[in-house]
Design a protein around this motif. Structure first.
Motif, PDB file in Angstrom:
ATOM      1  N   ILE A  25      44.965  49.669  52.066  1.00  0.00           N
ATOM      2  CA  ILE A  25      44.377  50.281  53.268  1.00  0.00           C
ATOM      3  C   ILE A  25      45.420  50.585  54.338  1.00  0.00           C
ATOM      4  CG2 ILE A  25      42.076  49.341  52.880  1.00  0.00           C
ATOM      5  CD1 ILE A  25      42.666  47.204  54.965  1.00  0.00           C
ATOM      6  N   GLY A  26      46.684  50.267  54.059  1.00  0.00           N
ATOM      7  CA  GLY A  26      47.763  50.665  54.949  1.00  0.00           C
ATOM      8  C   GLY A  26      47.999  49.789  56.161  1.00  0.00           C
ATOM      9  N   ILE A  27      47.797  48.473  55.997  1.00  0.00           N
ATOM     10  CA  ILE A  27      48.097  47.535  57.081  1.00  0.00           C
ATOM     11  C   ILE A  27      48.944  46.406  56.503  1.00  0.00           C
ATOM     12  CG2 ILE A  27      45.989  48.064  58.381  1.00  0.00           C
ATOM     13  CD1 ILE A  27      44.769  45.465  57.297  1.00  0.00           C
ATOM     14  N   SER A  28      49.441  45.530  57.384  1.00  0.00           N
ATOM     15  CA  SER A  28      50.242  44.400  56.895  1.00  0.00           C
ATOM     16  C   SER A  28      49.325  43.278  56.411  1.00  0.00           C
ATOM     17  CB  SER A  28      51.159  43.881  58.000  1.00  0.00           C
ATOM     18  OG  SER A  28      50.399  43.250  59.009  1.00  0.00           O
ATOM     19  N   ARG A  29      49.853  42.433  55.536  1.00  0.00           N
ATOM     20  CA  ARG A  29      49.085  41.293  55.044  1.00  0.00           C
ATOM     21  C   ARG A  29      48.755  40.350  56.194  1.00  0.00           C
ATOM     22  NH1 ARG A  29      48.791  36.500  54.825  1.00  0.00           N
ATOM     23  NH2 ARG A  29      50.890  36.264  55.607  1.00  0.00           N
ATOM     24  N   ALA A  30      49.691  40.186  57.137  1.00  0.00           N
ATOM     25  CA  ALA A  30      49.461  39.309  58.288  1.00  0.00           C
ATOM     26  C   ALA A  30      48.300  39.814  59.136  1.00  0.00           C
ATOM     27  CB  ALA A  30      50.725  39.202  59.123  1.00  0.00           C
ATOM     28  N   ALA A  31      48.229  41.145  59.335  1.00  0.00           N
ATOM     29  CA  ALA A  31      47.125  41.711  60.123  1.00  0.00           C
ATOM     30  C   ALA A  31      45.789  41.436  59.424  1.00  0.00           C
ATOM     31  CB  ALA A  31      47.325  43.206  60.319  1.00  0.00           C
ATOM     32  N   LEU A  32      45.748  41.637  58.115  1.00  0.00           N
ATOM     33  CA  LEU A  32      44.516  41.376  57.365  1.00  0.00           C
ATOM     34  C   LEU A  32      44.120  39.908  57.479  1.00  0.00           C
ATOM     35  CD1 LEU A  32      42.257  42.354  55.523  1.00  0.00           C
ATOM     36  CD2 LEU A  32      43.760  41.903  53.578  1.00  0.00           C
ATOM     37  N   SER A  33      45.083  39.030  57.402  1.00  0.00           N
ATOM     38  CA  SER A  33      44.807  37.599  57.548  1.00  0.00           C
ATOM     39  C   SER A  33      44.187  37.304  58.913  1.00  0.00           C
ATOM     40  CB  SER A  33      46.089  36.792  57.359  1.00  0.00           C
ATOM     41  OG  SER A  33      45.845  35.424  57.594  1.00  0.00           O
ATOM     42  N   HIS A  34      44.724  37.922  59.957  1.00  0.00           N
ATOM     43  CA  HIS A  34      44.164  37.736  61.307  1.00  0.00           C
ATOM     44  C   HIS A  34      42.724  38.245  61.365  1.00  0.00           C
ATOM     45  CE1 HIS A  34      47.628  36.151  63.385  1.00  0.00           C
ATOM     46  NE2 HIS A  34      48.396  37.147  62.933  1.00  0.00           N
ATOM     47  N   TYR A  35      42.443  39.379  60.726  1.00  0.00           N
ATOM     48  CA  TYR A  35      41.085  39.920  60.723  1.00  0.00           C
ATOM     49  C   TYR A  35      40.137  38.975  59.981  1.00  0.00           C
ATOM     50  CZ  TYR A  35      43.520  44.301  61.878  1.00  0.00           C
ATOM     51  OH  TYR A  35      44.317  45.255  62.442  1.00  0.00           O
ATOM     52  N   GLU A  36      40.559  38.505  58.812  1.00  0.00           N
ATOM     53  CA  GLU A  36      39.692  37.637  58.007  1.00  0.00           C
ATOM     54  C   GLU A  36      39.409  36.305  58.689  1.00  0.00           C
ATOM     55  OE1 GLU A  36      40.999  37.142  53.992  1.00  0.00           O
ATOM     56  OE2 GLU A  36      40.639  39.243  53.478  1.00  0.00           O
ATOM     57  N   ASN A  37      40.338  35.844  59.509  1.00  0.00           N
ATOM     58  CA  ASN A  37      40.152  34.573  60.209  1.00  0.00           C
ATOM     59  C   ASN A  37      39.616  34.762  61.624  1.00  0.00           C
ATOM     60  OD1 ASN A  37      41.080  32.557  58.235  1.00  0.00           O
ATOM     61  ND2 ASN A  37      42.959  33.759  58.330  1.00  0.00           N
ATOM     62  N   ASN A  38      39.188  35.986  61.950  1.00  0.00           N
ATOM     63  CA  ASN A  38      38.597  36.318  63.248  1.00  0.00           C
ATOM     64  C   ASN A  38      39.505  35.991  64.423  1.00  0.00           C
ATOM     65  OD1 ASN A  38      36.005  37.272  62.225  1.00  0.00           O
ATOM     66  ND2 ASN A  38      35.700  35.136  61.639  1.00  0.00           N
ATOM     67  N   ARG A  39      40.810  36.051  64.205  1.00  0.00           N
ATOM     68  CA  ARG A  39      41.762  35.832  65.300  1.00  0.00           C
ATOM     69  C   ARG A  39      42.093  37.132  66.017  1.00  0.00           C
ATOM     70  NH1 ARG A  39      44.534  32.102  61.392  1.00  0.00           N
ATOM     71  NH2 ARG A  39      45.651  33.961  60.743  1.00  0.00           N
ATOM     72  N   ARG A  40      41.833  38.258  65.322  1.00  0.00           N
ATOM     73  CA  ARG A  40      42.098  39.576  65.883  1.00  0.00           C
ATOM     74  C   ARG A  40      41.026  40.535  65.387  1.00  0.00           C
ATOM     75  NH1 ARG A  40      48.060  41.672  64.691  1.00  0.00           N
ATOM     76  NH2 ARG A  40      47.003  43.355  63.634  1.00  0.00           N
ATOM     77  N   GLU A  41      40.678  41.516  66.214  1.00  0.00           N
ATOM     78  CA  GLU A  41      39.681  42.501  65.810  1.00  0.00           C
ATOM     79  C   GLU A  41      40.371  43.781  65.363  1.00  0.00           C
ATOM     80  OE1 GLU A  41      36.767  43.225  68.814  1.00  0.00           O
ATOM     81  OE2 GLU A  41      36.228  41.112  68.968  1.00  0.00           O
ATOM     82  N   PRO A  42      39.968  44.326  64.201  1.00  0.00           N
ATOM     83  CA  PRO A  42      40.563  45.582  63.754  1.00  0.00           C
ATOM     84  C   PRO A  42      40.086  46.741  64.632  1.00  0.00           C
ATOM     85  CG  PRO A  42      38.848  44.860  62.229  1.00  0.00           C
ATOM     86  CD  PRO A  42      39.005  43.787  63.247  1.00  0.00           C
ATOM     87  N   ASP A  43      40.952  47.747  64.811  1.00  0.00           N
ATOM     88  CA  ASP A  43      40.529  48.929  65.547  1.00  0.00           C
ATOM     89  C   ASP A  43      39.577  49.747  64.671  1.00  0.00           C
ATOM     90  OD1 ASP A  43      42.132  50.262  63.697  1.00  0.00           O
ATOM     91  OD2 ASP A  43      43.727  50.703  65.131  1.00  0.00           O
ATOM     92  N   PHE A  44      38.990  50.791  65.259  1.00  0.00           N
ATOM     93  CA  PHE A  44      37.984  51.554  64.529  1.00  0.00           C
ATOM     94  C   PHE A  44      38.550  52.204  63.272  1.00  0.00           C
ATOM     95  CE2 PHE A  44      35.599  55.412  63.557  1.00  0.00           C
ATOM     96  CZ  PHE A  44      34.356  54.850  63.316  1.00  0.00           C
TER      97      PHE A  44
END
Length: 100
Positions: A25-44
């Motif tokens: 999907i064109g993002i970093s693994r760290a960003a995905l980890s943050h999304y899955e752990n609800n530490r960061r919200e993905p943009d639209f």
């Protein structure tokens, strides 16, 4: 269920690692980890890429009721021999939670 849990469940259903999904999907693994752990919200745009990848609506990822598959998912299904009760079972598999 929060968006992170839904993303994680969808990823695990496809038997993908975080790294594999992130690359697709064109993002970093760290960003995905943050999304899955609800530490960061993905943009639209990221939400849209994730929803498109899994053939679900963005609403489902954000906590909407039921997993609503897009029409493209129907074309991705395996061909099957449909006889008798198998037809009904197949329709429910393609369109879960929908009466046909």
């Amino acid at each position: 269920m929060k968006y992170g849990q839904r993303i994680c469940l969808l990823r695990e259903e496809k038997q993908l690692t975080q790294g594999e999904l992130a690359e697709r999907i064109g993002i970093s693994r760290a960003a995905l980890s943050h999304y899955e752990n609800n530490r960061r919200e993905p943009d639209f745009e990221t939400l849209k890429h994730i929803a498109d990848f899994f053939y679900v609506n963005v609403d489902y990822l954000l906590g909407g009721v039921g997993q609503i598959h897009k029409e493209e998912a129907v074309h991705q299904t395996k061909p099957a021999k449909l006889l008798g009760y198998h037809i009904v079972h197949f329709k429910h598999w393609v369109y879960p939670n929908r009466l046909l």
